[in-house]
Scaffold this motif. Structure first.
Motif, short mmCIF file in Angstrom:
data_model
loop_
_atom_site.label_atom_id
_atom_site.label_comp_id
_atom_site.label_asym_id
_atom_site.label_seq_id
_atom_site.Cartn_x
_atom_site.Cartn_y
_atom_site.Cartn_z
N PRO A 83 0.93 -1.20 -0.08
CA PRO A 83 -0.05 -0.09 -0.17
C PRO A 83 0.71 1.28 -0.03
N THR A 102 -2.86 -8.50 -3.14
CA THR A 102 -2.56 -8.54 -1.79
C THR A 102 -2.92 -10.15 -1.35
N ALA A 107 -1.74 -8.64 3.62
CA ALA A 107 -2.31 -7.36 4.07
C ALA A 107 -2.81 -7.11 5.39
N LEU A 115 -2.53 -0.85 5.18
CA LEU A 115 -3.68 -1.09 4.51
C LEU A 115 -4.77 -0.18 4.83
N ILE A 127 -7.65 -2.26 -4.28
CA ILE A 127 -6.95 -3.23 -3.71
C ILE A 127 -7.80 -4.58 -3.81
N LEU A 129 -8.06 -8.38 -2.26
CA LEU A 129 -7.29 -9.26 -1.45
C LEU A 129 -7.81 -10.76 -1.44
N SER A 202 -10.61 4.89 -2.57
CA SER A 202 -10.23 3.40 -2.43
C SER A 202 -11.13 2.44 -2.56
N PHE A 204 -11.76 -1.76 -2.22
CA PHE A 204 -11.28 -3.12 -1.50
C PHE A 204 -12.26 -3.99 -1.94
#
Length: 342
Positions: A83, A102, A107, A115, A127, A129, A202, A204
């Motif tokens: 990150p 990640t 992460a 993160l 991002i 995961l 952002s 996720f």
């Protein structure tokens, strides 16, 4: 006299092959990483964005080989620090599509602090995961998302840790786009990646993933074709939270919690169910959904718009230049209180 009519320039057309590198893809046969890679390459091709506008950044782990296999720019960084590197790339050139690849260990263990701050700052990072509830690269130790009692090489008598909930963490950190999918849901995954690419803040996305060697069947109770209709609920904006093979179950708000109810029982109807709102500014209901394990929510929990960190930073720089000029680094270093050391 004729007036020229401006025509919209069509987006360049790309194929999945344009985003495939010349490197041999080396994961264990049957690994979910293959499916995620394929979906990402297909999604990138749909965007009509040149390859040189993409940067893949990864940390350490099986998933972190990703930058080698996508024909774009990329950084394979160090454990947990992806990150920080990705933030630097985005700050240097906000026009880039910066994707951070990640795993649950990379992460959420050593990289948890990085993160959290990348998400709360609303840096425009995508991002992904990969969550297989195990340390795969280092051969099968329990990870931050492993369930209590997990027997592994590092916990022969069962793990004692309460697992991290990745979606809850992302929501608590104020990420502006939060979603969950699985490696076997290729179309769903591809569509989510396309939505992530269009989001400026952002992003996720937790991707439930199988590790055939060290944690086979990690999410079988949720993704198995026979059971999944009763074990998961699809999140669709503006629609009530209904699930079950017969579409006869749902989620209802009860006080400060959610409860599973049966349609038709005790007078329960569709009107009693919680209607999903992924654009709600408050993350309170999305957080409640993140705590539900049976049925497990799949889809977009939150999608809101806020100014990104990088845009605000550049505006701040521009405002300062207008007020004080471009500045003089030499004058800054030599001005004020200085000492001469002999």
């Amino acid at each position: 006299m004729t007036t020229a009519i401006a025509q919209e320039v069509p987006k360049p057309k790309y194929t999945k092959a344009d985003f495939q590198s010349d490197q041999e893809v080396r994961w264990c046969p049957g690994c979910g990483d293959y499916a995620i890679l394929s979906a990402a390459q297909q999604a990138f091709a749909r965007l009509g964005v040149p390859r040189e506008k993409f940067v893949m950044v990864s940390g350490i782990g099986c998933s972190s080989r990703f930058p080698y296999y996508v024909n774009t720019y990329g950084f394979h960084t160090i454990h947990g620090r992806a990150p920080a590197v990705a933030t630097g790339v985005k700050m240097a050139n906000p026009e880039l599509q910066v994707w951070l690849i990640t795993g649950d260990g990379d992460a959420l263990s050593i990289g948890g602090n990085h993160l959290m701050h990348a998400l709360r700052r609303n840096v425009g990072l995508k991002i992904l995961l990969f969550n297989n509830r195990i340390y795969g690269l280092t051969k099968g130790q329990y990870s931050p998302t492993s369930e209590v009692g997990k027997v592994t090489k590092s916990t022969p008598y069962g793990s004692l840790d309460h697992p991290v909930n990745p979606i809850s963490l992302a929501l608590a950190a104020e990420a502006t786009f939060v979603a969950r999918t699985a490696d076997i849901y290729i179309k769903h995954l591809e569509d989510l990646l396309a939505r992530a690419a269009a989001h400026e803040g952002s992003v996720f996305i937790e991707i439930l993933q199988n590790c055939v060697i060290f944690n086979d069947g990690a999410f079988k109770d949720v993704t198995d074709r026979v059971m999944r209709d009763d074990r998961q609920v699809q999140l669709e904006h503006g629609k009530p939270l209904i699930f079950g093979k017969g579409r006869d179950k749902g989620l209802r708000l009860k006080g400060l919690d959610l409860e599973v109810v049966e349609m038709g029982k005790d007078g329960v109807t569709e009107k009693d169910l919680l209607v999903h709102d992924e654009h709600c500014e408050s993350q309170a209901l999305a957080y409640l959904l993140s705590r539900v394990e049976a049925p497990l929510p799949i889809g977009v929990f939150r999608d809101i718009n806020r100014p990104t960190f990088e845009r605000r930073a550049y505006h701040q720089i521009d405002d300062s230049k207008k007020k004080y000029g471009n500045g003089d680094l030499d004058r800054l270093l030599k001005g004020g209180e200085t000492w001469s050391v002999k």
